[in-house]
Design a protein around this motif. Structure first.
Motif, PDB file in Angstrom:
ATOM      1  N   ARG A 188       0.833  -1.174  -0.033  1.00  0.00           N
ATOM      2  CA  ARG A 188      -0.168   0.110  -0.055  1.00  0.00           C
ATOM      3  C   ARG A 188       0.897   1.329  -0.091  1.00  0.00           C
ATOM      4  O   ARG A 188       1.837   1.424   0.840  1.00  0.00           O
ATOM      5  N   LEU A 189       0.634   2.152  -0.867  1.00  0.00           N
ATOM      6  CA  LEU A 189       1.132   3.563  -0.975  1.00  0.00           C
ATOM      7  C   LEU A 189       0.718   4.439   0.106  1.00  0.00           C
ATOM      8  O   LEU A 189      -0.065   4.446   0.485  1.00  0.00           O
ATOM      9  N   VAL A 190       2.127   5.162   0.517  1.00  0.00           N
ATOM     10  CA  VAL A 190       1.783   6.134   1.469  1.00  0.00           C
ATOM     11  C   VAL A 190       2.757   7.505   1.094  1.00  0.00           C
ATOM     12  O   VAL A 190       3.932   7.194   0.684  1.00  0.00           O
ATOM     13  N   LEU A 191       2.084   8.626   0.993  1.00  0.00           N
ATOM     14  CA  LEU A 191       2.547   9.612   0.519  1.00  0.00           C
ATOM     15  C   LEU A 191       2.375  10.765   1.284  1.00  0.00           C
ATOM     16  O   LEU A 191       1.105  10.841   2.000  1.00  0.00           O
ATOM     17  N   ARG A 192       3.274  11.749   1.538  1.00  0.00           N
ATOM     18  CA  ARG A 192       2.964  13.096   2.233  1.00  0.00           C
ATOM     19  C   ARG A 192       2.531  14.126   1.336  1.00  0.00           C
ATOM     20  O   ARG A 192       3.355  14.430   0.425  1.00  0.00           O
ATOM     21  N   LYS A 193       1.248  14.428   1.475  1.00  0.00           N
ATOM     22  CA  LYS A 193       0.832  15.536   0.612  1.00  0.00           C
ATOM     23  C   LYS A 193      -0.243  16.613   1.413  1.00  0.00           C
ATOM     24  O   LYS A 193      -0.083  16.451   2.706  1.00  0.00           O
ATOM     25  N   TYR A 194      -0.333  17.649   0.833  1.00  0.00           N
ATOM     26  CA  TYR A 194      -0.906  18.644   1.340  1.00  0.00           C
ATOM     27  C   TYR A 194      -2.597  18.451   1.584  1.00  0.00           C
ATOM     28  O   TYR A 194      -3.077  18.201   0.618  1.00  0.00           O
ATOM     29  N   ASP A 195      -3.019  18.727   2.809  1.00  0.00           N
ATOM     30  CA  ASP A 195      -4.384  18.582   2.933  1.00  0.00           C
ATOM     31  C   ASP A 195      -4.884  20.044   3.060  1.00  0.00           C
ATOM     32  O   ASP A 195      -4.596  20.459   4.192  1.00  0.00           O
ATOM     33  N   PRO A 196      -5.614  20.616   2.612  1.00  0.00           N
ATOM     34  CA  PRO A 196      -6.145  21.863   2.578  1.00  0.00           C
ATOM     35  C   PRO A 196      -7.136  22.176   3.605  1.00  0.00           C
ATOM     36  O   PRO A 196      -7.394  23.203   4.221  1.00  0.00           O
ATOM     37  N   VAL A 197      -7.643  21.056   4.106  1.00  0.00           N
ATOM     38  CA  VAL A 197      -8.601  21.121   5.288  1.00  0.00           C
ATOM     39  C   VAL A 197      -8.002  21.528   6.426  1.00  0.00           C
ATOM     40  O   VAL A 197      -8.186  22.554   7.459  1.00  0.00           O
ATOM     41  N   VAL A 198      -6.857  21.037   6.894  1.00  0.00           N
ATOM     42  CA  VAL A 198      -5.987  21.183   7.991  1.00  0.00           C
ATOM     43  C   VAL A 198      -5.089  22.231   7.604  1.00  0.00           C
ATOM     44  O   VAL A 198      -4.278  22.591   8.597  1.00  0.00           O
ATOM     45  N   LYS A 199      -4.653  22.389   6.432  1.00  0.00           N
ATOM     46  CA  LYS A 199      -3.627  23.510   5.843  1.00  0.00           C
ATOM     47  C   LYS A 199      -2.380  23.238   6.371  1.00  0.00           C
ATOM     48  O   LYS A 199      -1.504  24.039   6.834  1.00  0.00           O
ATOM     49  N   ARG A 200      -2.093  21.712   6.319  1.00  0.00           N
ATOM     50  CA  ARG A 200      -0.592  21.354   6.265  1.00  0.00           C
ATOM     51  C   ARG A 200      -0.476  20.081   5.431  1.00  0.00           C
ATOM     52  O   ARG A 200      -1.340  19.351   5.126  1.00  0.00           O
ATOM     53  N   HIS A 201       0.755  19.518   5.506  1.00  0.00           N
ATOM     54  CA  HIS A 201       1.087  18.338   4.952  1.00  0.00           C
ATOM     55  C   HIS A 201       1.009  17.257   5.831  1.00  0.00           C
ATOM     56  O   HIS A 201       1.296  17.445   7.144  1.00  0.00           O
ATOM     57  N   VAL A 202       0.295  16.532   5.555  1.00  0.00           N
ATOM     58  CA  VAL A 202       0.096  14.827   6.450  1.00  0.00           C
ATOM     59  C   VAL A 202       0.168  13.663   5.716  1.00  0.00           C
ATOM     60  O   VAL A 202       0.338  14.029   4.172  1.00  0.00           O
ATOM     61  N   ASP A 203       0.349  12.601   5.921  1.00  0.00           N
ATOM     62  CA  ASP A 203       0.389  11.282   5.309  1.00  0.00           C
ATOM     63  C   ASP A 203      -0.861  10.931   4.549  1.00  0.00           C
ATOM     64  O   ASP A 203      -1.888  11.128   5.246  1.00  0.00           O
ATOM     65  N   PHE A 204      -0.896  10.675   3.318  1.00  0.00           N
ATOM     66  CA  PHE A 204      -2.230   9.928   2.626  1.00  0.00           C
ATOM     67  C   PHE A 204      -1.873   8.457   2.385  1.00  0.00           C
ATOM     68  O   PHE A 204      -0.676   7.980   1.888  1.00  0.00           O
ATOM     69  N   ARG A 205      -2.538   7.495   2.708  1.00  0.00           N
ATOM     70  CA  ARG A 205      -2.531   6.220   2.719  1.00  0.00           C
ATOM     71  C   ARG A 205      -3.411   5.628   1.457  1.00  0.00           C
ATOM     72  O   ARG A 205      -4.787   6.381   1.505  1.00  0.00           O
ATOM     73  N   GLU A 206      -3.135   4.633   1.012  1.00  0.00           N
ATOM     74  CA  GLU A 206      -4.149   4.089  -0.107  1.00  0.00           C
ATOM     75  C   GLU A 206      -5.068   3.334   0.367  1.00  0.00           C
ATOM     76  O   GLU A 206      -4.867   2.645   1.354  1.00  0.00           O
ATOM     77  N   GLU A 207      -6.280   3.514  -0.089  1.00  0.00           N
ATOM     78  CA  GLU A 207      -7.227   2.706   0.395  1.00  0.00           C
ATOM     79  C   GLU A 207      -7.937   2.215  -0.763  1.00  0.00           C
ATOM     80  O   GLU A 207      -7.792   2.254  -2.007  1.00  0.00           O
ATOM     81  N   ARG A 208      -8.625   0.968  -0.306  1.00  0.00           N
ATOM     82  CA  ARG A 208      -8.826  -0.111  -1.476  1.00  0.00           C
ATOM     83  C   ARG A 208     -10.473  -0.428  -1.408  1.00  0.00           C
ATOM     84  O   ARG A 208     -11.149   0.048  -0.604  1.00  0.00           O
TER      85      ARG A 208
END
Length: 54
Positions: free
Chosen positions: A34-54
């Motif tokens: 499963r892929l994990v990328l650190r990307k920008y979340d505009p709701v919390v206005k900072r970079h967080v980890d994004f995990r792959e969901e199936r």
């Protein structure tokens, strides 16, 4: 032209609990886990980890 099954479309969901998602493709041969990328979340206005969901 048919889509290749080696590069499926996946959804990346924020680990901050906001429900924000990104949509991308991944090469299943190079990254079978499963892929994990650190990307920008505009709701919390900072970079967080994004995990792959199936």
């Amino acid at each position: 032209m048919a889509r290749s099954e080696t590069r499926p479309i996946i959804k990346l969901k924020s680990t901050a609990g906001t429900g924000y998602t990104y949509v991308t493709r991944k090469n299943r041969r190079n990254t079978p886990d499963r892929l994990v990328l650190r990307k920008y979340d505009p709701v919390v206005k900072r970079h967080v980890d994004f995990r792959e969901e199936r």
